[in-house]
Scaffold this motif. Structure first.
Motif, mmCIF file in Angstrom:
data_model
loop_
_atom_site.group_PDB
_atom_site.id
_atom_site.type_symbol
_atom_site.label_atom_id
_atom_site.label_comp_id
_atom_site.label_asym_id
_atom_site.label_seq_id
_atom_site.Cartn_x
_atom_site.Cartn_y
_atom_site.Cartn_z
ATOM 1 N N GLN A 43 18.180 42.333 74.474
ATOM 2 C CA GLN A 43 19.243 43.190 74.085
ATOM 3 C C GLN A 43 19.143 44.501 74.828
ATOM 4 O O GLN A 43 18.012 45.010 74.825
ATOM 5 N N PHE A 44 20.236 44.827 75.556
ATOM 6 C CA PHE A 44 20.095 46.215 76.330
ATOM 7 C C PHE A 44 18.996 46.552 77.129
ATOM 8 O O PHE A 44 18.510 47.583 77.352
ATOM 9 N N GLY A 45 18.728 45.559 77.814
ATOM 10 C CA GLY A 45 17.348 45.735 78.766
ATOM 11 C C GLY A 45 16.049 45.664 78.129
ATOM 12 O O GLY A 45 15.150 45.592 78.930
ATOM 13 N N ARG A 46 16.092 45.793 76.767
ATOM 14 C CA ARG A 46 14.866 45.751 76.308
ATOM 15 C C ARG A 46 14.673 44.538 75.192
ATOM 16 O O ARG A 46 15.897 44.242 74.819
ATOM 17 N N GLN A 47 13.819 43.938 74.976
ATOM 18 C CA GLN A 47 13.588 42.853 74.160
ATOM 19 C C GLN A 47 13.139 43.366 72.601
ATOM 20 O O GLN A 47 12.333 44.033 72.472
ATOM 21 N N THR A 48 14.030 42.716 71.647
ATOM 22 C CA THR A 48 13.849 42.828 70.577
ATOM 23 C C THR A 48 12.637 41.970 69.789
ATOM 24 O O THR A 48 12.977 40.792 69.964
ATOM 25 N N VAL A 49 11.904 42.312 69.004
ATOM 26 C CA VAL A 49 10.749 41.590 68.393
ATOM 27 C C VAL A 49 11.012 41.710 66.981
ATOM 28 O O VAL A 49 11.066 43.056 66.474
ATOM 29 N N ILE A 50 10.871 40.714 66.281
ATOM 30 C CA ILE A 50 11.093 40.646 64.629
ATOM 31 C C ILE A 50 10.198 39.729 63.997
ATOM 32 O O ILE A 50 9.972 38.437 64.299
ATOM 33 N N SER A 51 9.678 40.209 63.012
ATOM 34 C CA SER A 51 8.808 39.709 62.059
ATOM 35 C C SER A 51 9.115 39.807 60.632
ATOM 36 O O SER A 51 9.532 40.849 60.269
ATOM 37 N N THR A 52 8.927 38.995 59.742
ATOM 38 C CA THR A 52 9.154 39.055 58.143
ATOM 39 C C THR A 52 7.704 38.554 57.433
ATOM 40 O O THR A 52 7.136 37.517 57.799
ATOM 41 N N ASP A 53 7.294 39.005 56.453
ATOM 42 C CA ASP A 53 6.554 38.757 55.331
ATOM 43 C C ASP A 53 7.244 38.868 54.139
ATOM 44 O O ASP A 53 7.567 39.915 53.683
ATOM 45 N N LEU A 54 6.702 38.119 53.241
ATOM 46 C CA LEU A 54 6.831 37.965 51.930
ATOM 47 C C LEU A 54 5.490 38.181 50.983
ATOM 48 O O LEU A 54 4.684 37.440 51.298
ATOM 49 N N LEU A 55 5.577 39.229 50.012
ATOM 50 C CA LEU A 55 4.486 39.426 49.243
ATOM 51 C C LEU A 55 4.614 39.272 47.879
ATOM 52 O O LEU A 55 5.634 39.743 47.522
ATOM 53 N N LEU A 56 4.005 38.460 47.213
ATOM 54 C CA LEU A 56 4.335 37.891 45.837
ATOM 55 C C LEU A 56 3.086 38.263 44.847
ATOM 56 O O LEU A 56 2.120 38.092 45.079
ATOM 57 N N GLU A 57 3.481 39.189 43.811
ATOM 58 C CA GLU A 57 2.667 39.661 42.794
ATOM 59 C C GLU A 57 1.732 38.208 42.369
ATOM 60 O O GLU A 57 2.363 37.334 41.967
ATOM 61 N N GLY A 58 0.454 38.299 42.072
ATOM 62 C CA GLY A 58 -0.544 37.045 41.723
ATOM 63 C C GLY A 58 -0.612 36.234 42.975
ATOM 64 O O GLY A 58 -1.764 35.405 42.620
ATOM 65 N N ILE A 59 -0.028 36.283 43.931
ATOM 66 C CA ILE A 59 -0.469 35.566 45.202
ATOM 67 C C ILE A 59 -1.152 36.492 46.394
ATOM 68 O O ILE A 59 -2.206 35.916 46.714
ATOM 69 N N HIS A 60 -0.443 37.321 46.621
ATOM 70 C CA HIS A 60 -0.815 38.152 47.809
ATOM 71 C C HIS A 60 -1.236 39.527 47.080
ATOM 72 O O HIS A 60 -2.340 40.036 48.021
ATOM 73 N N PHE A 61 -1.173 39.834 46.050
ATOM 74 C CA PHE A 61 -1.944 41.114 45.528
ATOM 75 C C PHE A 61 -1.798 41.180 44.018
ATOM 76 O O PHE A 61 -1.320 40.571 43.388
ATOM 77 N N ASP A 62 -2.796 41.964 43.749
ATOM 78 C CA ASP A 62 -2.855 42.154 41.874
ATOM 79 C C ASP A 62 -3.053 43.582 41.541
ATOM 80 O O ASP A 62 -3.770 44.255 41.888
ATOM 81 N N LEU A 63 -1.831 43.881 40.895
ATOM 82 C CA LEU A 63 -1.760 45.106 40.405
ATOM 83 C C LEU A 63 -2.694 45.581 39.402
ATOM 84 O O LEU A 63 -2.676 46.769 38.700
#
Length: 201
Positions: A43-63
């Protein structure tokens, strides 16, 4: 009785490939779709790069041993790393969270302090998102956007024998830290003893 396939038999990338096998590209502006570190949109002469991450308590982090401010910072930078991996510059993020009533306003402010610290360090704007209640645990979803010169993005498939591999930080450091935290958590749960960190920094 219907057949049941356990997700773990596919592995992470096998599952992604399976779920995306019927995915269709409908817009000419989509240069690279789901399946790599990030998507690429022209778009608009530049290319847009998109990425998504999902973080779940007990899976990806421990509070029990992860401060909320650190978690907010980490949630942002793990997304930005995918943008950098594509040879792009991160520009914006979208943040969505789900949280239960055990989180106070002050707790959420601490989490967002980490988010804003990462945004400031990497010159990224928080441009949107969503919040919702969660019956159990803390859920974090971040979408990062970046930009790259036309066709200058780097794909995983571009790696070849003889390429120079560069890393930042110390290899194994995160794993060692996690191992120590899990060990100390187990000792605390079994004995109530806490590590003596007096004078440590």
């Amino acid at each position: 009785m219907s057949e049941r396939t356990e997700v773990n038999t596919l592995g992470e990338f096998g599952l992604i490939d399976h779920l995306l096998k019927n995915n269709e590209i409908r817009n000419s502006s989509t240069i690279l779709s789901a399946g790599d570190d990030a998507a690429v949109i022209d778009q608009f002469g530049r290319q847009t790069v998109i990425s998504t991450d999902l973080l779940l308590e007990g899976i990806h982090f421990d509070l029990s041993y992860t401060p909320l401010k650190h978690l907010g910072y980490k949630a942002v930078v793990v997304n930005l790393s995918d943008i950098y991996a594509m040879n792009a510059t991160p520009t914006q993020i979208v943040l969505s969270i789900g949280f239960s009533n055990r989180f106070s306003l002050e707790a959420l402010e601490e989490f967002y302090a980490g988010v804003y610290a990462a945004c400031e360090k990497y010159n990224v704007d928080l441009v949107g998102g969503d919040t919702s209640t969660s019956k159990k645990g803390f859920v974090i979803s971040i979408t990062a956007l970046g930009e790259v010169a036309p066709d200058a993005f780097v794909k995983r498939s571009g790696a070849k024998s003889g390429d120079l591999i560069c890393v930042s930080g110390e290899l194994g450091g995160a794993f060692l830290g996690l191992t120590l935290l899990e060990r100390e958590k187990k000792i605390f749960e079994e004995t109530g003893a806490q590590p003596d960190l007096e004078g440590q920094s």
